[in-house]
Structures are given as C-alpha cells and as structure tokens.
Design an enzyme around this catalytic site. Sequence first.
Site, PDB file in Angstrom:
ATOM      1  N   THR A 123       0.687  -1.113  -0.420  1.00 27.44           N
ATOM      2  CA  THR A 123      -0.152  -0.007   0.281  1.00 27.44           C
ATOM      3  C   THR A 123       1.034   1.009  -0.006  1.00 27.44           C
ATOM      4  OG1 THR A 123      -1.614  -1.690   1.329  1.00 27.44           O
ATOM      5  CG2 THR A 123      -1.587   1.249   1.658  1.00 27.44           C
ATOM      6  N   ARG A 132     -14.693  -7.042   0.098  1.00 31.78           N
ATOM      7  CA  ARG A 132     -13.809  -6.287   1.123  1.00 31.78           C
ATOM      8  C   ARG A 132     -13.152  -4.936   0.957  1.00 31.78           C
ATOM      9  NH1 ARG A 132      -8.307  -4.749   2.640  1.00 31.78           N
ATOM     10  NH2 ARG A 132      -7.951  -5.439   4.820  1.00 31.78           N
ATOM     11  N   GLY A 182     -11.028  -2.216   2.760  1.00 38.60           N
ATOM     12  CA  GLY A 182      -9.851  -1.631   3.825  1.00 38.60           C
ATOM     13  C   GLY A 182     -10.030  -0.528   4.750  1.00 38.60           C
ATOM     14  N   ASP A 183      -8.965  -1.017   5.313  1.00 31.14           N
ATOM     15  CA  ASP A 183      -8.674   1.114   6.117  1.00 31.14           C
ATOM     16  C   ASP A 183      -8.496   1.655   5.291  1.00 31.14           C
ATOM     17  OD1 ASP A 183      -6.256  -0.399   5.868  1.00 31.14           O
ATOM     18  OD2 ASP A 183      -5.715   1.022   6.929  1.00 31.14           O
ATOM     19  N   THR A 197      -0.630   1.770   6.670  1.00 35.89           N
ATOM     20  CA  THR A 197      -0.370   0.249   5.885  1.00 35.89           C
ATOM     21  C   THR A 197       0.192  -0.756   7.064  1.00 35.89           C
ATOM     22  OG1 THR A 197       1.005  -0.932   4.642  1.00 35.89           O
ATOM     23  CG2 THR A 197       2.219   0.602   5.963  1.00 35.89           C
ATOM     24  N   GLY A 198      -0.901  -2.189   6.929  1.00 36.52           N
ATOM     25  CA  GLY A 198      -0.914  -2.881   7.228  1.00 36.52           C
ATOM     26  C   GLY A 198      -2.548  -3.407   6.909  1.00 36.52           C
ATOM     27  N   GLY A 242      -5.952  -4.208   7.683  1.00 35.52           N
ATOM     28  CA  GLY A 242      -6.714  -3.094   7.724  1.00 35.52           C
ATOM     29  C   GLY A 242      -7.744  -3.543   8.902  1.00 35.52           C
TER      30      GLY A 242
HETATM   31  N1  ASP Z   1      -4.346  -1.969   4.795  1.00 35.26           N
HETATM   32  C1  ASP Z   1      -3.685  -2.206   3.748  1.00 35.26           C
HETATM   33  C2  ASP Z   1      -5.423  -2.361   3.662  1.00 35.26           C
HETATM   34  O1  ASP Z   1      -5.932  -3.044   5.168  1.00 35.26           O
HETATM   35  C3  ASP Z   1      -3.180  -3.622   3.091  1.00 35.26           C
HETATM   36  C4  ASP Z   1      -1.819  -2.782   3.626  1.00 35.26           C
HETATM   37  O2  ASP Z   1      -1.793  -1.866   3.497  1.00 35.26           O
HETATM   38  O3  ASP Z   1      -0.997  -3.633   2.892  1.00 35.26           O
HETATM   39  O4  ASP Z   1      -6.539  -3.099   2.344  1.00 35.26           O
END
Ligand code: ASP
Length: 340
Positions: free
Chosen positions: A205, A233, A235-236, A256-257, A259
């Site tokens: 991301t 789906r 995400g965040d 990032t992470g 979500g």
């Molecule tokens: N945060 C992003 C999500 O969950 C994914 C990512 O940051 O790698 O969609």
Amino acid sequence: MRFTTLAMAASLLSGSVMAEDKPFAIAIHGGAGTIVADKLTAEQKQAYRTALKEAVDAGHNVLATGGDSLAAVTAAIIILENNPLFNAGKGAVYNFAGGHELDAAIMDGKTMNAGAVAGVTNIANPIKLASAVMLHSPHVMLAGQGAEEFALEQGFSTVTPNYFDTDARKLQWQNAIEKIKQDQQHNKNYQASIHQFTLEDKFGTVGAVALDKQGNLAAGTSTGGMTAKRFGRIGDSPVIGAGTYAENGVCAVSATGHGEYFIRYQVAGDICARVKYQDISIVQAADQVINKRLIKAGGTGGVIAIDHRGNIATPFNTDGMYRATRKNNEDAQVLIWQQE
Ligand code: ASP
C-alpha cells in the site's frame, strides 16, 4: 531617523527570514510487512529506494516551490501508483476471485474535507478519483460502480481491468489460494489465513502526508488491499480516521497494514486525538498506537505521521516499512528496515 530606518530594515529582514523559514515536510510509505532482506536482490532493493526517492522528491518539489500539501501528497502517490512494485494502481494485488479492487482516500487538514473511493476496478490512479470525490461531489466515499460512473462524469479515462495484472502479484495470489485451500482442509479459518498473508509479503500500500509552507496538513493513501481478500472487502485505507486522516494544527496520518485492525482501532484518528487532547508529541502518539495498542490487539502494520511543525514519526511493528521523508531544504531519507 537613521535608527528608525535600520530598525525597519531589520524587522523587514526578519519578516522575510521568517517567511522563508516556515517549515514544510513530506513523508511517504510503500507498505509495511515482513520484508526479508535476503529475499530481495540488490537490484530490487535499489529499485524500491529509487522509486521512493522519486516520489518523495516529487512531493517535496511541490512544497518547496510554494505548492500546497494536497498537491504534494497527490504528486507522490501518483508516482507510486504507476510503479508496479507497489500494491496500488498498476501493482495492485489480486482478490480471491482473481480481479483487482482498489481503494484510496485523501484528506485536507485545512478544510477537513475528504474524498475516498472503494472497490474501483478500472481507474489507473484512484488517488485522483478520491480527490475528485472530495472536490466535486457532496459525498466523502463512493464505492464500486457508483464511483466508476462518477469517474466517467468527471472525464476520467478508464483502463481495462487487466491493466493491473502483474506476474509478481499473480504468483502471490496463486500461493495465497493454495494456502487458503490447505488451511481449509485443516479447518483453519479464512481470517487466520488472510492474517498470515499480511504478515508475509503482501504489503505495498502507498501513502503520503505533508505539511506545506502555509501550515496546511494533508494525507492520502492508495491500495489494492489484501491479497485474496473477499470480493467486496474494503480495507482501512479509504476509511477516514482509520487509514487516512489530516487536521490542521494537529497531525496527518497514512497507514499500512492489516486493515481490519486499523478500522476497528481507528488508528489514524486515534494518533491525532492523542496529539490533540493529551498534548503529547507525534512520535509518542504514533508509537503508543502502533507499538502498544495495536501489538496488544494482534494488528500488524505501520504509519507515517506528521505534525503542524513538520515533525515526522514512522513507527511500524513489522520487520520493515518502505518509507521516505524529506524536510525543508534537507536531503531525502529513504529507509526500509528498523535498523539501517
Ligand atoms: N491496509 C491495507 C488494507 O488492509 C493493506 C496494506 O496496507 O498492505 O487494505
């Protein structure tokens, strides 16, 4: 008389020095996760560093020449979206069904306006569409077909969904599907499998936060989401207060992470609330949320955060987070791992 002239000259000089001295800064990320140094060739490491530097320099150039933080954030993100190394735009991951659904958001700390798109399939630069939602619609978030229709109305050109196909992401997707099937045979649930993919190599991301010379903060994030995510789906990243947030005088954050954790723990908003109400530094606030609260919950990832003075925090609780920062007239700093 002579004294007055001198005093006036001195005050004018200090005024112009002060104008020149207004802090400005930018931080960007290209995703957090288990980035194993040995798995990356020297060329790959260099390619990431070059891309991050190009993006941070583009945003910095906007700020240095008096441009605003929204323009800086957008300029940096477009470069990362166009680079297949990152899980956004061109390099977006595959969902479970083998398609691509992209999410993005942008927030203007000056006006507290925000725009976001979720689950779009045919827009090369979702961050531009998020900006259009913010600037040219009465809404904050548009999803799927509605977002794509809005894009056409706004004069966006579209790409065919296979524009987002890349061999590297396809391989990740094939491995993920294989793993999910194996896990299902062992009665492990889909959620647990997906969590494992975030920990492994499904990061990428992208995001940017910036402070311009006028004191305005902005944040933006763009992503293909998580490999093998369920169709539909979200995400965040496009959720304001979860993956993206900006408020003048307080802070701007892009996350990032995994979500689902970032949504439930309101990560970006929580960091800024701590700065605002507890009067603690951006470094302390971001560390508390990423390295204490999120770790306790089992959520993996990181953030880039900046305050109204240009202080930057980039904590992450994974092995690595692709990131770069550049303040005032200093050189860019490009980093991947915790210790470098
Ligand atoms: N945060 C992003 C999500 O969950 C994914 C990512 O940051 O790698 O969609």
